[in-house]
Design a protein around this motif. Structure first.
Motif, mmCIF file in Angstrom:
data_model
loop_
_atom_site.group_PDB
_atom_site.id
_atom_site.type_symbol
_atom_site.label_atom_id
_atom_site.label_comp_id
_atom_site.label_asym_id
_atom_site.label_seq_id
_atom_site.Cartn_x
_atom_site.Cartn_y
_atom_site.Cartn_z
ATOM 1 N N ALA A 20 21.961 -14.428 25.331
ATOM 2 C CA ALA A 20 21.591 -15.827 25.535
ATOM 3 C C ALA A 20 22.336 -16.708 24.521
ATOM 4 N N ALA A 21 22.378 -16.245 23.263
ATOM 5 C CA ALA A 21 23.045 -17.024 22.212
ATOM 6 C C ALA A 21 24.534 -17.161 22.515
ATOM 7 N N VAL A 22 25.158 -16.052 23.005
ATOM 8 C CA VAL A 22 26.582 -16.109 23.340
ATOM 9 C C VAL A 22 26.799 -17.129 24.467
ATOM 10 N N MET A 23 25.884 -17.134 25.440
ATOM 11 C CA MET A 23 26.012 -18.101 26.546
ATOM 12 C C MET A 23 25.867 -19.542 26.054
ATOM 13 N N PHE A 24 24.970 -19.770 25.083
ATOM 14 C CA PHE A 24 24.842 -21.130 24.508
ATOM 15 C C PHE A 24 26.183 -21.552 23.908
ATOM 16 N N MET A 25 26.796 -20.626 23.155
ATOM 17 C CA MET A 25 28.020 -20.997 22.431
ATOM 18 C C MET A 25 29.178 -21.232 23.395
ATOM 19 N N PHE A 26 29.317 -20.335 24.393
ATOM 20 C CA PHE A 26 30.380 -20.545 25.374
ATOM 21 C C PHE A 26 30.129 -21.827 26.161
ATOM 22 N N GLY A 27 28.862 -22.077 26.467
ATOM 23 C CA GLY A 27 28.502 -23.297 27.195
ATOM 24 C C GLY A 27 28.917 -24.526 26.411
ATOM 25 N N LEU A 28 28.602 -24.520 25.120
ATOM 26 C CA LEU A 28 28.927 -25.674 24.281
ATOM 27 C C LEU A 28 30.434 -25.860 24.175
ATOM 28 N N LYS A 29 31.138 -24.745 24.044
ATOM 29 C CA LYS A 29 32.609 -24.819 23.945
ATOM 30 C C LYS A 29 33.169 -25.455 25.221
ATOM 31 N N ALA A 30 32.645 -25.011 26.372
ATOM 32 C CA ALA A 30 33.141 -25.546 27.649
ATOM 33 C C ALA A 30 32.828 -27.031 27.782
ATOM 34 N N MET A 31 31.713 -27.475 27.185
ATOM 35 C CA MET A 31 31.331 -28.891 27.301
ATOM 36 C C MET A 31 32.287 -29.820 26.560
ATOM 37 N N SER A 32 33.186 -29.247 25.723
ATOM 38 C CA SER A 32 34.064 -30.122 24.935
ATOM 39 C C SER A 32 35.191 -30.724 25.784
ATOM 40 N N THR A 33 35.411 -30.209 26.993
ATOM 41 C CA THR A 33 36.403 -30.849 27.870
ATOM 42 C C THR A 33 35.715 -31.270 29.175
ATOM 43 N N ALA A 35 36.675 -31.431 32.139
ATOM 44 C CA ALA A 35 36.931 -30.585 33.308
ATOM 45 C C ALA A 35 35.990 -29.380 33.362
ATOM 46 N N ARG A 36 35.551 -28.885 32.178
ATOM 47 C CA ARG A 36 34.700 -27.683 32.184
ATOM 48 C C ARG A 36 33.264 -27.983 31.763
ATOM 49 N N ALA A 37 32.960 -29.265 31.563
ATOM 50 C CA ALA A 37 31.630 -29.626 31.039
ATOM 51 C C ALA A 37 30.502 -29.153 31.949
ATOM 52 N N ARG A 38 30.686 -29.336 33.264
ATOM 53 C CA ARG A 38 29.638 -28.955 34.215
ATOM 54 C C ARG A 38 29.372 -27.454 34.125
ATOM 55 N N ARG A 39 30.470 -26.669 34.064
ATOM 56 C CA ARG A 39 30.336 -25.212 33.950
ATOM 57 C C ARG A 39 29.595 -24.858 32.653
ATOM 58 N N GLY A 40 29.934 -25.567 31.575
ATOM 59 C CA GLY A 40 29.304 -25.304 30.276
ATOM 60 C C GLY A 40 27.796 -25.517 30.328
ATOM 61 N N ILE A 41 27.385 -26.565 31.020
ATOM 62 C CA ILE A 41 25.949 -26.858 31.119
ATOM 63 C C ILE A 41 25.248 -25.736 31.892
ATOM 64 N N VAL A 42 25.913 -25.249 32.942
ATOM 65 C CA VAL A 42 25.313 -24.169 33.743
ATOM 66 C C VAL A 42 25.175 -22.902 32.885
ATOM 67 N N TRP A 43 26.215 -22.561 32.110
ATOM 68 C CA TRP A 43 26.139 -21.370 31.236
ATOM 69 C C TRP A 43 24.987 -21.499 30.249
ATOM 70 N N ALA A 44 24.927 -22.652 29.585
ATOM 71 C CA ALA A 44 23.858 -22.846 28.594
ATOM 72 C C ALA A 44 22.490 -22.760 29.270
ATOM 73 N N GLY A 45 22.405 -23.305 30.496
ATOM 74 C CA GLY A 45 21.144 -23.260 31.253
ATOM 75 C C GLY A 45 20.739 -21.815 31.555
ATOM 76 N N PHE A 46 21.713 -21.000 31.970
ATOM 77 C CA PHE A 46 21.395 -19.591 32.253
ATOM 78 C C PHE A 46 20.994 -18.851 30.972
ATOM 79 N N GLY A 47 21.642 -19.234 29.859
ATOM 80 C CA GLY A 47 21.283 -18.635 28.562
ATOM 81 C C GLY A 47 19.820 -18.913 28.240
#
Ligand code: NAP
Length: 480
Positions: A20-33, A35-47
């Protein structure tokens, strides 16, 4: 809930928390652009979903199963409903409400931990106390921010020496926190006084903050709530809470300092100055006549702001090689983003190269313009950062400023006495022509005059942004 005491159970739970923690971090990283922000939110949500589900298997949850499920359903249902119906311009108050929930939850955990086990004076107790302090301030501060932004609380009482009272209260709360952290036999009444002071501090810190400064303080409360959750995670020995809290706390703090730097306002100035709330920002003054009969509108020289009509402005845009659009708060207020994209497509069909320049604090919340332009369908590659575009303005034919003011005010660059001196700006005044769409003589958020408007290469297109952009579209269509 489930009577599983196998030694592997905790390893399984901790492994799930780790994922879950890894998904939060990848989610946050993706939110920095964008183009990938939506995907990042979904990852963090699944985490978060994984962390929540696995918690039901934790041996500590042996009671109150029904209460937990009811609370989860209520919280998730309410959040789902509001998130679906919220307008983009109302996003700051929604985030304020979420921060209040996060901070309040952390404060509740602190209260339960400190009363359940009794005070023992160890390190975990100290962390729970600090988490309780931050969570309580974030809770009441965010609730007040929510009410102010929502317009429920329009008149706030004003006290003299508010800053002194604020600092004094905070110091007392910190002193009690210290006593509680290291004492094994503090009186329970001290706990009550501690939380009372912390809750009042949150209210008093937020009371004088200007509504337009609210995004910065909301971001600060976001950092505080995150850190509070992280500290309570340490007290509860819950790794998912620790990582999620620290990640939210660190990113919230970075966002707060980036915003404060981009506005050239020290955080202490926003927190401990009572000037902002009472500052009168003049808006919506009468619209002067924009009747320029002759063609050579750009040849006029005057010490006052000169206007342009939609017909001449459209010609300027249509015959340009390169146009840069600079959106600001006024575009958001007028919902002109869709029309702007329509105008862009029209100009591009004529062979004009059009891009959008976004200032980091354009509008009233971080990413405000990015979200609106994305919503209107503007492709990410058309959006250029301040650092990239500033070097290119001298080769731009026309800049179309739509409802922006402070972020294009040359005083921030040239006038050391200006209140916004030092704030990075978009150097639009270096372009050949600048057309500014605004309704009247209204100033921007800072409340100061803008010398761009009287520059020889600048003309004002007076009117509501959406209406004016629609007029530009109609006029460009008329041009052969
Ligand atoms: P701004 O400086 O507030 O200027 C907005 C301009 O839009 C005004 O000149 C106003 O002039 C015009 N306007 C308002 N309604 C309009 C409408 N319906 N149609 C056309 N024009 C309209 O905005 P900005 O340039 O975007 O700068 C943002 C400011 O907010 C900065 O000072 C920033 O530091 C501050 N801030 C930003 C954030 C953030 O997170 N983004 C947070 C807090 C504060 P008229 O009244 O004459 O129309």
């Amino acid at each position: 809930m489930i009577d599983l005491s196998a030694s592997g159970l905790m390893s399984f739970i901790n492994l799930a928390y780790f994922f879950a923690a890894v998904m939060f971090m990848f989610g946050l990283k993706a939110m920095s652009t964008p183009a990938r922000a939506r995907r990042g939110i979904v990852w963090a949500g699944f985490g978060m979903l994984l962390a929540t589900i696995v918690t039901f298997f934790h041996p500590a949850i042996d009671d109150n199963f029904l209460l937990i499920v009811v609370a989860l359903l209520l919280g998730a249902g309410t959040a789902w409903h509001f998130a679906r119906s919220v307008q983009i311009n109302d996003m700051p108050q929604m985030i304020a409400l979420y921060n209040a929930m996060g901070g309040g939850a952390a404060a509740c955990i602190a209260i339960i931990e400190l009363t359940r086990t009794g005070l023992s004076g160890d390190l975990l107790q100290g962390l729970a106390v600090i988490g309780g302090l931050l969570g309580s301030i974030a809770f009441t501060g965010s609730m007040l921010a929510y009410l102010k932004l929502r317009g429920t609380l329009q008149r706030v009482p004003r006290y003299s020496n508010l800053q002194v009272i604020n600092v004094g209260l905070l110091l007392i709360a910190l002193l009690i926190a210290l006593i509680l952290s290291f004492s094994a036999n503090s009186h329970p009444a001290l706990l009550f006084i501690f939380f009372l002071f912390a809750l009042i501090s949150g209210i008093l810190i937020t009371l004088p903050v200007g509504s337009s400064d609210m995004p910065v303080i909301i971001s600060l409360f976001n950092a505080m709530a995150g850190l509070a959750v992280g500290l309570e995670g340490v007290a509860l020995e819950n790794p998912a809470m620790m990582v999620a809290g620290v990640v939210v706390g660190a990113s919230g703090w970075m966002l707060t300092s980036l915003m404060a730097r981009a506005m050239n306002r020290p955080i202490a100035n926003i927190l401990f100055s009572d000037s902002a709330f009472f500052k009168q920002v003049e808006t919506g003054a009468d619209t002067p006549d924009s009747t320029l009969a002759h063609k050579s509108v750009w040849d006029q020289v005057s010490e006052e702001a000169l206007s342009i009509d939609a017909h001449d402005a459209a010609a300027d845009l249509a015959f340009a090689e390169r146009v840069v659009v600079v959106p600001g708060y006024g575009m958001a207020l007028s919902h002109a983003q869709q029309k702007l994209w329509e105008l862009t497509e029209l100009l591009e069909r004529r062979g004009v190269k059009v891009s959008f320049a976004i200032h980091p604090v354009a509008g009233r919340m971080p990413g405000h313009m990015n979200v609106l332009l994305a919503e209107a369908g503007v492709p990410y590659e058309k959006i250029v950062d301040i650092d990239d575009i500033n070097a290119e303005f001298s080769s731009v034919d026309v800049v179309l400023v739509v409802g922006a003011n402070d972020i294009v005010n040359p005083a921030a660059r040239d006038d050391a006495d200006s209140s916004i001196y030092g704030m990075p700006i978009l150097d639009v005044d270096k372009a050949s022509h600048v057309i500014v769409v605004k309704r009247g003589q209204g100033t921007g958020f800072s409340g100061i005059e803008n010398s761009l408007f009287v520059a020889v290469n600048c003309r004002l297109l007076y009117g509501d942004a959406q209406k004016m952009v629609q007029s530009l579209i109609s006029e460009v269509r008329e041009i052969q």
